[in-house]
Design an enzyme around this catalytic site. Sequence first.
Site, PDB file in Angstrom:
ATOM      1  N   GLY A  22      30.526 -38.461   0.750  1.00 48.73           N
ATOM      2  CA  GLY A  22      31.798 -38.297   0.695  1.00 48.73           C
ATOM      3  C   GLY A  22      32.483 -37.021   0.044  1.00 48.73           C
ATOM      4  O   GLY A  22      31.942 -35.681   0.230  1.00 48.73           O
ATOM      5  N   ARG A  63      36.298 -42.680   8.861  1.00 48.32           N
ATOM      6  CA  ARG A  63      34.978 -41.666   9.654  1.00 48.32           C
ATOM      7  C   ARG A  63      33.901 -42.800   9.661  1.00 48.32           C
ATOM      8  O   ARG A  63      33.728 -44.022   9.399  1.00 48.32           O
ATOM      9  CB  ARG A  63      34.470 -40.295   8.716  1.00 48.32           C
ATOM     10  CG  ARG A  63      34.904 -39.929   8.142  1.00 48.32           C
ATOM     11  CD  ARG A  63      34.559 -38.628   6.327  1.00 48.32           C
ATOM     12  NE  ARG A  63      35.384 -38.152   6.032  1.00 48.32           N
ATOM     13  CZ  ARG A  63      35.786 -36.898   6.409  1.00 48.32           C
ATOM     14  NH1 ARG A  63      35.209 -36.199   6.745  1.00 48.32           N
ATOM     15  NH2 ARG A  63      36.648 -36.872   5.109  1.00 48.32           N
ATOM     16  N   ASP A  95      38.636 -31.488  10.113  1.00 47.17           N
ATOM     17  CA  ASP A  95      37.786 -30.764  10.117  1.00 47.17           C
ATOM     18  C   ASP A  95      38.095 -29.685  10.604  1.00 47.17           C
ATOM     19  O   ASP A  95      37.402 -29.779  11.799  1.00 47.17           O
ATOM     20  CB  ASP A  95      36.174 -30.492   9.130  1.00 47.17           C
ATOM     21  CG  ASP A  95      35.962 -30.378   8.309  1.00 47.17           C
ATOM     22  OD1 ASP A  95      35.709 -28.476   8.250  1.00 47.17           O
ATOM     23  OD2 ASP A  95      34.874 -30.508   7.757  1.00 47.17           O
ATOM     24  N   GLY A 138      33.739 -33.891  -1.075  1.00 48.62           N
ATOM     25  CA  GLY A 138      32.601 -33.199  -2.033  1.00 48.62           C
ATOM     26  C   GLY A 138      33.712 -32.342  -2.855  1.00 48.62           C
ATOM     27  O   GLY A 138      33.640 -31.426  -3.861  1.00 48.62           O
ATOM     28  N   LYS A 163      42.435 -30.779  -0.231  1.00 50.53           N
ATOM     29  CA  LYS A 163      40.884 -30.117  -0.080  1.00 50.53           C
ATOM     30  C   LYS A 163      40.799 -28.851  -0.072  1.00 50.53           C
ATOM     31  O   LYS A 163      41.729 -27.683  -0.314  1.00 50.53           O
ATOM     32  CB  LYS A 163      40.985 -29.820   1.815  1.00 50.53           C
ATOM     33  CG  LYS A 163      39.601 -29.615   2.351  1.00 50.53           C
ATOM     34  CD  LYS A 163      39.965 -29.442   3.763  1.00 50.53           C
ATOM     35  CE  LYS A 163      38.524 -29.509   4.565  1.00 50.53           C
ATOM     36  NZ  LYS A 163      38.317 -29.305   5.756  1.00 50.53           N
ATOM     37  N   ASP A 200      30.889 -26.949  -6.292  1.00 51.24           N
ATOM     38  CA  ASP A 200      32.549 -26.384  -6.781  1.00 51.24           C
ATOM     39  C   ASP A 200      33.667 -26.988  -6.298  1.00 51.24           C
ATOM     40  O   ASP A 200      34.634 -26.964  -6.681  1.00 51.24           O
ATOM     41  CB  ASP A 200      32.415 -24.732  -6.976  1.00 51.24           C
ATOM     42  CG  ASP A 200      33.230 -24.055  -5.949  1.00 51.24           C
ATOM     43  OD1 ASP A 200      33.455 -24.717  -4.482  1.00 51.24           O
ATOM     44  OD2 ASP A 200      33.560 -22.991  -5.560  1.00 51.24           O
ATOM     45  N   GLY A 201      33.814 -27.594  -4.897  1.00 52.31           N
ATOM     46  CA  GLY A 201      35.084 -28.356  -4.735  1.00 52.31           C
ATOM     47  C   GLY A 201      35.891 -27.311  -4.316  1.00 52.31           C
ATOM     48  O   GLY A 201      37.430 -27.766  -4.370  1.00 52.31           O
ATOM     49  N   ASP A 251      30.361 -37.489  10.315  1.00 51.14           N
ATOM     50  CA  ASP A 251      31.329 -37.265   8.324  1.00 51.14           C
ATOM     51  C   ASP A 251      32.212 -36.753   9.117  1.00 51.14           C
ATOM     52  O   ASP A 251      33.460 -37.165   8.019  1.00 51.14           O
ATOM     53  CB  ASP A 251      30.127 -36.894   7.786  1.00 51.14           C
ATOM     54  CG  ASP A 251      30.218 -35.504   8.013  1.00 51.14           C
ATOM     55  OD1 ASP A 251      28.977 -35.954   8.177  1.00 51.14           O
ATOM     56  OD2 ASP A 251      30.248 -34.189   6.882  1.00 51.14           O
ATOM     57  N   ASN A 252      32.327 -36.119  10.771  1.00 54.18           N
ATOM     58  CA  ASN A 252      33.624 -35.127  10.562  1.00 54.18           C
ATOM     59  C   ASN A 252      34.072 -36.364  11.866  1.00 54.18           C
ATOM     60  O   ASN A 252      35.159 -35.402  12.967  1.00 54.18           O
ATOM     61  CB  ASN A 252      33.371 -34.254  11.623  1.00 54.18           C
ATOM     62  CG  ASN A 252      32.928 -33.069  10.092  1.00 54.18           C
ATOM     63  OD1 ASN A 252      33.703 -33.254   8.801  1.00 54.18           O
ATOM     64  ND2 ASN A 252      32.093 -31.877   9.971  1.00 54.18           N
TER      65      ASN A 252
END
Length: 487
Positions: A86, A179, A258, A88, A109, A121-122, A248-249
């Site tokens: 997900g 994705r 990405d 993050g 992002k 920490d995102g 996921d990319n």
Amino acid sequence: MKLAFDNSFHDTMVGFYAPAHAAQPLAPKLLAFNHALAAWLKINIVGASDEAIARIFSGQKLPDGANPLAFAYAGHQFGHFSPQLGDGRALLLGEIVAPDGARFDVQLKGSGPTPFSRNGDGKAAIGPVLREYLVSEAMAAMGVPTTRSLAAVATGDRVQRERAHPGAVLTRVASSHIRVGTFQFFAAHYGADHVIRLSDYSINRHFPDLADAANPHLALLDRVIGLQCDLVAHWLGVGFIHGVMNTDNVAISGETLDYGPCAFMDRFAANTVFSSIDVNGRYAYGRQPQIMHWNMARFAEALLPAIHAVDPADVEQAKAIVATVPERFREAWFARMRAKLGLVVSDEADADLFDGLFDALERHSVDFTSFFRALAMLLRGDDAPLLALLPQRDGMASWIDNWRKRIDLAKVDLMERAAAMDAVNPLYIPRNHLVEAALEAAEAGDMGPWRDLLEVVRHPFESRDDWEVYAQPAPETFGPYTTFCGT
């Protein structure tokens, strides 16, 4: 400032995402803004100050109409399935519709933690943000399908990685952020009904012409495979190494998604790897087609519940479609190579010609980008650029002779062929040593080198005398190069 949001995923796909909000940055400051992209998307910034733009694209101020959310997805990471990943460190603000009717996500992002952050920490550091902005804009200029960068904003915060770095937020624009891993998440956790809903939404948004197919979900698989074959052929054609081709990319839209540990190859070597975490070379330059095939097999597996629900017999057809990937990629790659080499017709000897070229490039450690521009100069009667790339004057004489015979067979004007080659072979790419120097300067507070490099790579095919330094490969003192996921 006005962004005309029309948020279809938020409104129709409840249960496929988690609502989330951006962390409040300490002191947002605009680093870069893509005015041309904003104008094309009809984002009205008339009268908006840099401060106002920075507040919105750092997440400090939520624009009218935004419905912030984090996508749920899973993914195979280096071949191992992670059932929940997900967004993050990313936050979808909403969707806007371009003048041509195409729909685009506007995503922050590095804007802080979400329900999918897994104790992270995102946040993002300035280096990875400016790298993605720079490289994605270069890819777009070279004609490679890609997400785009709308804004880069310094947050005024410090982000702790191996050391403290200035924090930043990237605003990414994509056809969507659906994705392969999105399908994998809902196939793994929720089953056929959710996969069907996701597939129906994807078809309606991206490929409405597939809605009337006998089995739309099977048609979706076929279409995405075609887009991925073309995408990876584009990558190889410009010497690009993605570095982290996890599922996921992999965007179903066929866009490059990405730009973490990505890099461009200087001297040709098929096994080139830059990513610090790709210790076994899974995502090396020459393995990208095979990994794309593997990823498409995983996409087919995730789609099978939806395909089966329409017609169980189509499961075998899905397997057959996946089996066509190598040949479909070969067609896309050969077409790209013919364009790069100035060849106007296909020939049964193409495979031998191309294989011989890459064997010679690797044997002589030839700079990949410079070589194709030097070939065009050879057609113009100037052999100096090519000779400057070779360790021995006649090092590629046999291959050059075979190539010239192919050119001559077509009976085409050589100056026209040279111009056509220059139109597809970039002179300027984000060379790794230039990127690193620009990022180092930016982190120290000097955005000048980064802006200069951005201007150059936005004109990759245009030769200018004052840009000669940007066309040169890394000096020997640059040494081995390693990239990191960064954010």
